[in-house]
Motif scaffolding. Structure first.
Motif, mmCIF file in Angstrom:
data_model
loop_
_atom_site.group_PDB
_atom_site.id
_atom_site.type_symbol
_atom_site.label_atom_id
_atom_site.label_comp_id
_atom_site.label_asym_id
_atom_site.label_seq_id
_atom_site.Cartn_x
_atom_site.Cartn_y
_atom_site.Cartn_z
ATOM 1 N N HIS A 233 -11.442 -9.070 -3.816
ATOM 2 C CA HIS A 233 -10.868 -9.192 -2.463
ATOM 3 C C HIS A 233 -11.755 -10.151 -1.672
ATOM 4 N N VAL B 291 0.624 -3.925 4.165
ATOM 5 C CA VAL B 291 0.365 -2.516 4.472
ATOM 6 C C VAL B 291 1.720 -1.859 4.792
ATOM 7 N N ILE C 2 -2.496 -11.840 1.666
ATOM 8 C CA ILE C 2 -2.042 -11.122 2.867
ATOM 9 C C ILE C 2 -2.504 -11.976 4.047
ATOM 10 N N ASP D 3 -8.789 1.386 -3.842
ATOM 11 C CA ASP D 3 -9.943 0.709 -3.230
ATOM 12 C C ASP D 3 -11.225 1.500 -3.465
ATOM 13 N N THR E 2 0.842 -1.197 0.000
ATOM 14 C CA THR E 2 0.000 0.000 0.000
ATOM 15 C C THR E 2 0.881 1.253 0.000
ATOM 16 N N LEU F 126 -1.203 -0.520 -3.940
ATOM 17 C CA LEU F 126 -2.610 -0.422 -3.545
ATOM 18 C C LEU F 126 -2.815 0.839 -2.720
ATOM 19 N N GLU G 263 -7.296 -12.340 1.882
ATOM 20 C CA GLU G 263 -6.823 -11.833 3.173
ATOM 21 C C GLU G 263 -7.203 -12.806 4.287
ATOM 22 N N VAL H 273 -7.246 -10.495 -4.309
ATOM 23 C CA VAL H 273 -6.551 -10.472 -3.020
ATOM 24 C C VAL H 273 -7.242 -11.488 -2.113
ATOM 25 N N VAL I 109 0.683 -8.935 -0.662
ATOM 26 C CA VAL I 109 0.434 -7.519 -0.434
ATOM 27 C C VAL I 109 0.562 -7.259 1.063
ATOM 28 N N GLY J 184 -4.971 1.620 -0.497
ATOM 29 C CA GLY J 184 -5.985 0.865 0.243
ATOM 30 C C GLY J 184 -6.843 1.802 1.080
ATOM 31 N N ASP J 185 -8.070 1.349 1.336
ATOM 32 C CA ASP J 185 -8.884 2.146 2.261
ATOM 33 C C ASP J 185 -8.391 1.936 3.697
ATOM 34 N N SER J 186 -7.341 1.126 3.855
ATOM 35 C CA SER J 186 -6.639 1.075 5.141
ATOM 36 C C SER J 186 -6.087 2.449 5.490
ATOM 37 N N LYS K 261 -10.273 -1.835 -6.759
ATOM 38 C CA LYS K 261 -10.475 -3.095 -6.014
ATOM 39 C C LYS K 261 -11.757 -2.999 -5.219
HETATM 40 O O1 KIV Z 1 -6.933 -1.477 2.336
HETATM 41 C C1 KIV Z 1 -5.974 -2.278 2.328
HETATM 42 O O2 KIV Z 1 -4.839 -1.967 2.729
HETATM 43 C C2 KIV Z 1 -6.225 -3.635 1.816
HETATM 44 C C3 KIV Z 1 -5.138 -4.647 2.011
HETATM 45 C C4 KIV Z 1 -5.153 -5.130 3.395
HETATM 46 C C5 KIV Z 1 -5.239 -5.747 1.022
HETATM 47 O O3 KIV Z 1 -7.260 -3.880 1.291
#
Ligand code: KIV
Length: 288
Positions: free
Chosen positions: A136, A214, A202, A83, A22, A41, A181, A179, A212, A43-45, A112
């Motif tokens: 995902h 973070v 992950i 995301d 990410t 990515l 997870e 993905v 993948v 990511g929405d993380s 994604k």
């Molecule tokens: O948002 C994110 O970082 C993810 C990863 C954990 C795959 O979707």
């Protein structure tokens, strides 16, 4: 040249492992790109890593577009996947509008979304309209209120069967990659072996086509959190903490800045400027 979905498909065919990580801003995205990591990515993380939320649920489409654009601007080689945030693909129409923003305004090369066969029609519609879509499966953080806290998915017979069917449905709908997870490595390996598209894991073991992670977990940016599935390749959080503490101490002690951090001027010019300022202030006082 940016990596493409065809490059990724070729890597799978050749058995070359795919690294994905990410990134959420220009500075780290540039480092990731320079390191030669082919897949980024957004990511929405970023809800928890960047925005101080407890989960991905509060992340908005505006947040995603903003951070995606920053990552895209700083990169030239990695394929950037963004995301689709929570509820932005609750209907096919909303998914089309959200993907359009991430691809046109954010500049991502792919989007994604989380979910299995139930999202196949959405994936198919996006793909039909020219979008590259990554699926995902396994633990899907956007559903935390429905499925509970992060834990391994697919251990039981029914859950494993469902995940195999979901993976097949997403592939048939046109997803270019998946993905997985928090999936047991045996099931992740079976899904990877059956899929013609790259499967990126992950917390899903080493049998996937790629991994993948973070960014914050891999770089140790959060000094207090270390998920079991991540390996820390650096302790940047510790380093940054030590550096910031040293900076604060030096400012307080007057040790920073030193002469080389500033600039000087001709003393006569300053004296003239001060005299001029004094004359103007006298004049202003006189006219009161
Ligand atoms: O948002 C994110 O970082 C993810 C990863 C954990 C795959 O979707």
């Amino acid at each position: 040249m940016r990596c493409t979905v065809r490059d990724l498909a070729r890597m799978k065919r050749r058995g070359e492992k795919i690294a994905m990580i990410t990134a959420y801003d220009s500075s780290f995205a540039r480092l990731v790109d320079d390191a030669g990591i082919p897949l980024i990515l957004v990511g929405d993380s970023l809800g928890s890593t960047m925005l101080g939320h407890r989960s991905t649920v509060p992340v908005t489409l505006d947040d995603m577009v903003h951070h995606t654009a920053a990552v895209v601007r700083a990169t030239s080689r990695a394929l950037v996947v963004a995301d689709l945030p929570f509820f932005s693909y609750a209907t096919v129409e909303r998914a089309v509008a959200a993907a359009q923003r991430l691809l046109q305004h954010g500049g991502a090369q792919a989007v994604k979304l989380e979910g299995g066969a139930g999202q196949a029609a959405t994936v198919a519609c996006l793909v039909r309209n020219g979008a590259a879509v990554m699926g995902h499966l396994g633990y899907t953080p956007q559903s935390e209120h429905a499925v509970g806290r992060a834990r391994v998915q697919g251990r039981g017979r029914a859950a494993a069967q469902r995940m195999l069917a979901d993976a097949r449905a997403l592939e048939e709908a046109g997803a270019f990659a998946l993905v997985l997870e928090l999936v047991p490595e045996e099931l992740a390996g079976a899904i990877t072996a059956r899929a013609r598209i790259p499967v990126i894991g992950i917390g899903a073991g080493a049998r996937c086509d790629g991994q993948v992670q973070v960014l914050h977990d891999v770089l140790g940016l959060d000094r207090t959190f270390q998920p079991r599935h991540a390996r820390r390749y650096a302790e940047l959080g510790q380093l940054a903490f030590a550096a910031l503490s040293a900076y604060a101490a030096e400012v307080q002690q007057g040790a920073f800045p030193a002469a080389e951090h500033g600039s000087t001027m001709d003393a006569a010019v300053l004296a003239e400027a001060l005299a001029h300022a004094a004359r103007q202030e006298d004049q202003a006082d006189g006219s009161d």
